[in-house]
Structure formats: C-alpha cells, structure tokens
Design a protein around this motif. Structure first.
Motif, PDB file in Angstrom:
ATOM      1  N   ASP A   1       0.850  -1.199   0.000  1.00 16.95           N
ATOM      2  CA  ASP A   1       0.000   0.000   0.000  1.00 16.95           C
ATOM      3  C   ASP A   1       0.890   1.257   0.000  1.00 16.95           C
ATOM      4  O   ASP A   1       1.645   1.506   0.954  1.00 16.95           O
ATOM      5  CB  ASP A   1      -0.883  -0.054   1.256  1.00 16.95           C
ATOM      6  CG  ASP A   1      -1.860   1.110   1.311  1.00 16.95           C
ATOM      7  OD1 ASP A   1      -3.065   0.851   1.419  1.00 16.95           O
ATOM      8  OD2 ASP A   1      -1.419   2.286   1.261  1.00 16.95           O
ATOM      9  N   ALA A   2       0.774   2.064  -1.062  1.00 17.45           N
ATOM     10  CA  ALA A   2       1.661   3.234  -1.215  1.00 17.45           C
ATOM     11  C   ALA A   2       1.484   4.220  -0.063  1.00 17.45           C
ATOM     12  O   ALA A   2       2.461   4.786   0.432  1.00 17.45           O
ATOM     13  CB  ALA A   2       1.401   3.913  -2.556  1.00 17.45           C
ATOM     14  N   ASP A   3       0.232   4.428   0.382  1.00 15.20           N
ATOM     15  CA  ASP A   3      -0.003   5.397   1.462  1.00 15.20           C
ATOM     16  C   ASP A   3       0.704   4.979   2.754  1.00 15.20           C
ATOM     17  O   ASP A   3       1.306   5.802   3.440  1.00 15.20           O
ATOM     18  CB  ASP A   3      -1.509   5.539   1.749  1.00 15.20           C
ATOM     19  CG  ASP A   3      -2.171   6.405   0.693  1.00 15.20           C
ATOM     20  OD1 ASP A   3      -1.438   7.067  -0.062  1.00 15.20           O
ATOM     21  OD2 ASP A   3      -3.411   6.384   0.630  1.00 15.20           O
ATOM     22  N   ILE A   4       0.590   3.690   3.075  1.00 20.40           N
ATOM     23  CA  ILE A   4       1.246   3.206   4.308  1.00 20.40           C
ATOM     24  C   ILE A   4       2.746   3.419   4.193  1.00 20.40           C
ATOM     25  O   ILE A   4       3.399   3.906   5.126  1.00 20.40           O
ATOM     26  CB  ILE A   4       0.925   1.709   4.549  1.00 20.40           C
ATOM     27  CG1 ILE A   4      -0.552   1.514   4.841  1.00 20.40           C
ATOM     28  CG2 ILE A   4       1.780   1.165   5.707  1.00 20.40           C
ATOM     29  CD1 ILE A   4      -0.970   0.059   5.017  1.00 20.40           C
ATOM     30  N   ASN A   5       3.314   3.079   3.039  1.00 22.47           N
ATOM     31  CA  ASN A   5       4.764   3.221   2.860  1.00 22.47           C
ATOM     32  C   ASN A   5       5.207   4.680   2.982  1.00 22.47           C
ATOM     33  O   ASN A   5       6.135   4.999   3.719  1.00 22.47           O
ATOM     34  CB  ASN A   5       5.172   2.677   1.486  1.00 22.47           C
ATOM     35  CG  ASN A   5       5.193   1.156   1.456  1.00 22.47           C
ATOM     36  OD1 ASN A   5       5.619   0.513   2.412  1.00 22.47           O
ATOM     37  ND2 ASN A   5       4.728   0.574   0.358  1.00 22.47           N
ATOM     38  N   ILE A   6       4.523   5.556   2.261  1.00 21.49           N
ATOM     39  CA  ILE A   6       4.953   6.964   2.238  1.00 21.49           C
ATOM     40  C   ILE A   6       4.773   7.598   3.618  1.00 21.49           C
ATOM     41  O   ILE A   6       5.647   8.334   4.100  1.00 21.49           O
ATOM     42  CB  ILE A   6       4.141   7.769   1.176  1.00 21.49           C
ATOM     43  CG1 ILE A   6       4.300   7.153  -0.212  1.00 21.49           C
ATOM     44  CG2 ILE A   6       4.537   9.249   1.192  1.00 21.49           C
ATOM     45  CD1 ILE A   6       5.607   7.364  -0.888  1.00 21.49           C
ATOM     46  N   THR A   7       3.640   7.289   4.271  1.00 17.87           N
ATOM     47  CA  THR A   7       3.406   7.852   5.606  1.00 17.87           C
ATOM     48  C   THR A   7       4.499   7.391   6.572  1.00 17.87           C
ATOM     49  O   THR A   7       5.058   8.184   7.336  1.00 17.87           O
ATOM     50  CB  THR A   7       2.022   7.399   6.136  1.00 17.87           C
ATOM     51  OG1 THR A   7       1.046   7.781   5.179  1.00 17.87           O
ATOM     52  CG2 THR A   7       1.702   8.022   7.473  1.00 17.87           C
ATOM     53  N   ALA A   8       4.824   6.108   6.537  1.00 17.85           N
ATOM     54  CA  ALA A   8       5.848   5.589   7.468  1.00 17.85           C
ATOM     55  C   ALA A   8       7.213   6.209   7.159  1.00 17.85           C
ATOM     56  O   ALA A   8       7.980   6.502   8.085  1.00 17.85           O
ATOM     57  CB  ALA A   8       5.918   4.073   7.382  1.00 17.85           C
ATOM     58  N   LEU A   9       7.504   6.436   5.884  1.00 18.32           N
ATOM     59  CA  LEU A   9       8.802   7.050   5.537  1.00 18.32           C
ATOM     60  C   LEU A   9       8.861   8.496   6.030  1.00 18.32           C
ATOM     61  O   LEU A   9       9.891   8.963   6.518  1.00 18.32           O
ATOM     62  CB  LEU A   9       9.034   6.978   4.026  1.00 18.32           C
ATOM     63  CG  LEU A   9       9.275   5.560   3.493  1.00 18.32           C
ATOM     64  CD1 LEU A   9       9.259   5.541   1.969  1.00 18.32           C
ATOM     65  CD2 LEU A   9      10.590   4.985   4.011  1.00 18.32           C
ATOM     66  N   LYS A  10       7.742   9.181   5.901  1.00 16.35           N
ATOM     67  CA  LYS A  10       7.684  10.554   6.420  1.00 16.35           C
ATOM     68  C   LYS A  10       7.954  10.536   7.936  1.00 16.35           C
ATOM     69  O   LYS A  10       8.728  11.332   8.468  1.00 16.35           O
ATOM     70  CB  LYS A  10       6.298  11.140   6.114  1.00 16.35           C
ATOM     71  CG  LYS A  10       6.004  12.471   6.778  1.00 16.35           C
ATOM     72  CD  LYS A  10       6.751  13.612   6.131  1.00 16.35           C
ATOM     73  CE  LYS A  10       6.469  14.945   6.811  1.00 16.35           C
ATOM     74  NZ  LYS A  10       7.577  15.875   6.695  1.00 16.35           N
ATOM     75  N   HIS A  11       7.328   9.591   8.620  1.00 13.87           N
ATOM     76  CA  HIS A  11       7.504   9.505  10.076  1.00 13.87           C
ATOM     77  C   HIS A  11       8.904   9.007  10.441  1.00 13.87           C
ATOM     78  O   HIS A  11       9.405   9.322  11.519  1.00 13.87           O
ATOM     79  CB  HIS A  11       6.426   8.596  10.681  1.00 13.87           C
ATOM     80  CG  HIS A  11       5.048   9.149  10.493  1.00 13.87           C
ATOM     81  ND1 HIS A  11       3.912   8.400  10.651  1.00 13.87           N
ATOM     82  CD2 HIS A  11       4.627  10.403  10.139  1.00 13.87           C
ATOM     83  CE1 HIS A  11       2.842   9.150  10.417  1.00 13.87           C
ATOM     84  NE2 HIS A  11       3.260  10.366  10.090  1.00 13.87           N
ATOM     85  N   TYR A  12       9.498   8.215   9.557  1.00 17.57           N
ATOM     86  CA  TYR A  12      10.896   7.779   9.770  1.00 17.57           C
ATOM     87  C   TYR A  12      11.771   9.017   9.962  1.00 17.57           C
ATOM     88  O   TYR A  12      12.582   9.086  10.888  1.00 17.57           O
ATOM     89  CB  TYR A  12      11.346   6.988   8.547  1.00 17.57           C
ATOM     90  CG  TYR A  12      12.789   6.496   8.559  1.00 17.57           C
ATOM     91  CD1 TYR A  12      13.069   5.138   8.712  1.00 17.57           C
ATOM     92  CD2 TYR A  12      13.864   7.359   8.388  1.00 17.57           C
ATOM     93  CE1 TYR A  12      14.384   4.673   8.706  1.00 17.57           C
ATOM     94  CE2 TYR A  12      15.168   6.912   8.386  1.00 17.57           C
ATOM     95  CZ  TYR A  12      15.420   5.567   8.537  1.00 17.57           C
ATOM     96  OH  TYR A  12      16.726   5.120   8.535  1.00 17.57           O
ATOM     97  N   VAL A  13      11.576  10.002   9.064  1.00 11.18           N
ATOM     98  CA  VAL A  13      12.392  11.221   9.131  1.00 11.18           C
ATOM     99  C   VAL A  13      11.978  12.073  10.343  1.00 11.18           C
ATOM    100  O   VAL A  13      12.809  12.512  11.133  1.00 11.18           O
ATOM    101  CB  VAL A  13      12.258  12.031   7.823  1.00 11.18           C
ATOM    102  CG1 VAL A  13      13.090  13.302   7.892  1.00 11.18           C
ATOM    103  CG2 VAL A  13      12.685  11.171   6.629  1.00 11.18           C
TER     104      VAL A  13
END
Ligand code: NFE
Length: 503
Positions: free
Chosen positions: A163-175
């Motif tokens: 799921d692209a949204d889950i991936n992008i959201t988690a990457l944003k939160h990674y930073v």
C-alpha cells in the motif's frame, strides 16, 4: 546447508547468526557475539562512585539504564536514604530514554524490514523531506553501486508492504521521528546532562535541581513525544501488523520470561513499579530471586568457571577455546532459558493484573490480532509491547513531574562505606538489567552486569539448550535461504545490543 546471515545490520554492536537450513526451514541457529570488552575487569579497584559513569560507556543507546542500575546497586551498598525527588529525577531521565529508544528501534532499526522504501520513487507530492528522500533513492537505484543509499538500500529480498499510502506515511515519520527522538533526549538531558553519557546521575538522585523552569521544559518536550507516539508510532505499527499478520506467530522463543519491573513509584528499594517485576515460568509468575541467576560459559569464550552466581562472577577471556562460539555468556534462571525485553515486561505485568492501561491495550490488540497474550513473544508482539510501554511511560513521566517538590532535597549526602554490597535491578529498553557491586576497602572489589541482550542472545548453556533468540529462529521457514529476511525480522524484533551483551 549452513549459512551465516551476519554481520546483522540495523542493531548495535557485532552480531553474527549462523543458521542451518534444510528444505527452507531453519533447523539450527547459533547467536554469536563477536567482540570482547571487559568492563567488569577494569572496574575493579576503582572508586565505587565511578561505576555509574563508567558503566554508561557500555552503550551509547541505553547508557541511562546502566547509570540507574548502578545507582540502585550503590544505594543498597551505601544504605542510602533516597529522597523522593531523587527517585523522580532518576525516573524522568530513564523514562524519556525509553521513549527515544522505542522510536529509534521501530523506525530506524525495524520499519524498513516491512516498509517498501522504493515506494518513494512514485511520490508526487511537495513535502521537502520526502522529495529529498525520493531523489536519494532514485539516484541509488540508478547508480549500480552495491551500497548506494545506506541506510535505506540495499535491502533483503522478500515481500514488503504494497500500500503506497502506508509506505509513504511511514517514511515521512521515519524522518520526523529523528526530531522527536532528539526531544526525548533533550528531556533526559535537562536533569541528567547531555546524551549519551549523563554526568548528573548519582546514587539517590541527580545534581540538577528540579526548579520550575526545568520541570516545565521537560513537560513540554514529553507532551510532544507523547503526541507522536499516539498519532504516528502506534498507527504505523498497526499498519505494518495489518499487512503482516503471520508475524504474530513467527519468532516465538521457547522458554520463560523475566522482568525486573520499571520505574518505581517511591524512593524505597522495594517500592511498587509502574510495570511490575516477576519471572514467568510454566505459566506461573513468581518473585525474582537474584540468587537463582547463573552464567554458563561452556560455549562462551571464557576459561573462568561455568555456572557461577552473580556474586561470584569471573571473566577470563579465552579467544581460542574449543567449541566456544560467542563472547556472550549464557545466563540462566534456576536452569531455565528466559526471554527478557518488552514482551516479557508487558506479559509479566499483565498476568499479575498490574497496570490498568497495559491490560486494556493488551486485551484490545490481542483481540484484534486474534492471539492470546501469551503469544506476545512473537515478532509483532515484541514491537507492540514496546509501543504499549511507550504509552504508559509517557503518561507516568508527566504524572511524576507533578509529584516534584522543587524546594525539597534532590540528592542525598553520599558516604562510601569501607565494605558493602548491593544489587540494582531495572528494565533497560531491551529488558532486565542487573548490576551488582561489592565494596572492600572503599574500592570496587567485584562488579557484575547481567544485561538484557546477554539473556536474549545467549549461546547454548552447558546442557546444550539454545538461548531465547536461537530458540526463536529454530523452526522458522525462510523463502530465500541465502538472505533470510524472516530471520532478520526475528533478530530485529529482539533489538539486540551486542555492545551491552558482551560489556
Ligand atoms: Ni546497548 Fe542495553 C538496553 C542494556 S541491551 S542497549 O536496553 O542494558 O543488552
């Protein structure tokens, strides 16, 4: 087929895992700590008050836990009367460090086992962090360099979140989590001194007075960390869990559990703790007895005697000892193999009906995942228990700030006795941490640390039984025996720190 999957990355220190794989099943696993350190040797003969400073240097991730365990041990040895403020300051420093550590572990050390970092190449938004990350990953994917974009790439072959949204959201939160981790460390630093090695922590208290300015700065920082925990960390974790439900059943250790209990409510050595202590063996929780702990070394690289109790511990390195495969000793409890860490901490508290919020969260999430609480010793269970710990710790810390009396003492007068001894037991982020000090002639005569990762990453004991991590790996199915993403996920769920384990 024998395959080393080490050095395992995204953990602290030097860990190799030697696996035997037959028909895609791990039939044997050896956990190998690949470094000698010797803190217990060079502490001998020193001023006892050096101990909470020197033992912090065991690790750059959990130094405060070592300082606190050492302080508790010294408080017992000196028969100190700790003022209530002193204990609260210890808690504020140690608790904020737990919050930092859980975020570091989830985002930087584990999330990319599940989250697809290459999903960022399809990102079309304007967020600065994500655009930067996209350029970084795009460049790496096109460069042909075999280590192009650490820490994001390369990665192991396997299935990731789609799921692209889950991936992008988690990457944003990674930073974002990096800034939040900094805030948690700044909160600890207000009272303890600059991370990672705080000079302000002493037996019975701290050197920084808890004035109103300091308390309100601490509160503001912890409120921000708490907000991130509730609104980003927990949802990201549940999204990963939703995508990989099989990991509620993968990576289960096959022994008992132990927690020393975390964050005392009061200054006395036997004060109840936010998370209650106990040993869970064969379904029954019992009181922890330090006399039941021994350390085997048949398969560890030491020539000192095997099976010694904590008060007798010895450390003679023997790098070429036949049959030995690790610098990590094998601690056992009355002979039992134990897992320590977040799952043990939460399970031991839950089964004793301890913290009400823990009970509610465990019941809710275990219900959602359709597992019994006893199955929390799985890959996802360990991740969940860190998040549950984070929720209750953040609330506890804010409550503790309300208990401070700014005009009362915050450190006792310290007088080192000619002779004495004491145990200090606490929960580091990675689990049960014990320090023992014996003083003779005003100097350290004996010092022993039994450390969370020593339990979890222990090699075989003298009877040949595997340690907790080894037992969790054995029986696991791996799609690609050469890479073993499943085994890496299991190892990471324990969050090993080999620097601590060998100390
Ligand atoms: Ni080096 Fe540590 C923690 C301790 S782990 S990180 O948490 O003690 O063995």
């Amino acid at each position: 087929m024998k395959i080393d999957i080490g050095p395992v990355t995204r953990l602290e220190g030097h860990l190799n895992i030697n696996t035997t794989v037959e028909n895609n099943i791990i039939t044997d696993a050896k956990s190998m700590g690949e470094m000698f350190r010797g803190f217990e040797v060079f502490l001998l003969g020193r001023d006892p008050l050096d101990a909470q400073q020197i033992t912090q240097r065991i690790c750059g991730v959990c130094p405060y836990a070592h300082a606190i365990a050492s302080s508790y041990a010294q408080e017992a040895a000196y028969r100190l009367r700790t003022p209530p403020n002193g204990r609260i300051l210890h808690n504020l420093i140690q608790g904020a460090n737990h919050l930092y550590d859980y975020l570091l572990h989830f985002y930087q050390l584990s999330a990319l086992d599940f989250i697809d970092v290459t999903a960022i190449t399809g990102y079309t938004g304007k967020d600065r962090d994500l655009t930067h990350l996209k350029e970084w990953v795009n460049h790496a994917l096109g460069s042909g360099d075999s280590h192009p974009a650490a820490p994001f790439l390369p990665r192991l072959s396997g299935t990731y979140v789609t799921d692209a949204d889950i991936n992008i959201t988690a990457l944003k939160h990674y930073v974002e989590s990096l800034e939040i981790q900094k805030k948690a460390n700044r909160a600890s630093a207000i009272f303890g001194g600059r991370f990672p090695h705080a000079t302000g922590i002493f037996p019975g208290g701290c050197t920084r007075p808890p004035d109103i300015d300091a308390i309100s700065s601490y509160q503001a920082l912890i409120h921000e960390v708490k907000h991130f925990i509730h609104h980003k960390y927990l949802p990201d974790l549940l999204a990963v869990a939703g995508a990989f439900p099989e990991y509620w059943h993968i990576g289960q250790s096959k022994g008992g559990f132990m927690s020393y209990g975390l964050l005392p409510f009061g200054p006395e050595p036997d004060s109840p703790r936010l998370l209650s202590p106990g040993v869970l063996i064969d379904g029954k929780v019992e009181t922890v007895k330090t006399g039941a702990i021994t350390e085997d070394v048949k398969f560890a690289k030491y020539s000192s005697p095997s099976g010694l109790k904590v008060t007798q511990g010895r450390l003679t390195p023997a790098p070429h000892k036949e049959g030995a495969y690790s610098w990590v000793k094998a601690p056992r409890y009355g002979g039992h193999v134990l897992e320590v860490g977040p799952a043990a901490r939460i399970l031991v508290d839950y089964l004793q009906g301890g913290n009400e919020t823990v009970k509610q969260l465990v019941d809710r999430f275990a219900g959602m995942a359709d597992i019994r609480p006893e199955q929390l010793n799985s890959v996802l269970g360990r991740h969940l228990c860190r998040a549950v710990s984070a929720v209750v710790i953040a609330d506890f810390l804010l409550d503790q700030t309300e208990q401070i009396n700014p005009s009362a003492p915050f450190i006792p007068e310290i007088k080192i006795p000619e002779a004495g001894e004491g145990f200090g037991l606490t929960e580091a982020s990675r689990g049960a941490l014990l320090h023992y000090i014996r003083i003779r002639n005003y100097k350290i005569d004996h010092y022993e640390c039994v450390v969370p990762t020593t339990w979890n990453c222990s090699p075989r004991d003298d009877t040949g039984r595997p340690g907790a991590l080894e037992s969790a790996l054995i029986g696991t199915r791996v799609e690609d025996p050469a890479q073993q993403i499943e085994a890496n996920r299991i190892v990471h769920s324990f969050d090993p720190c080999l620097a601590c384990a060998v100390h």
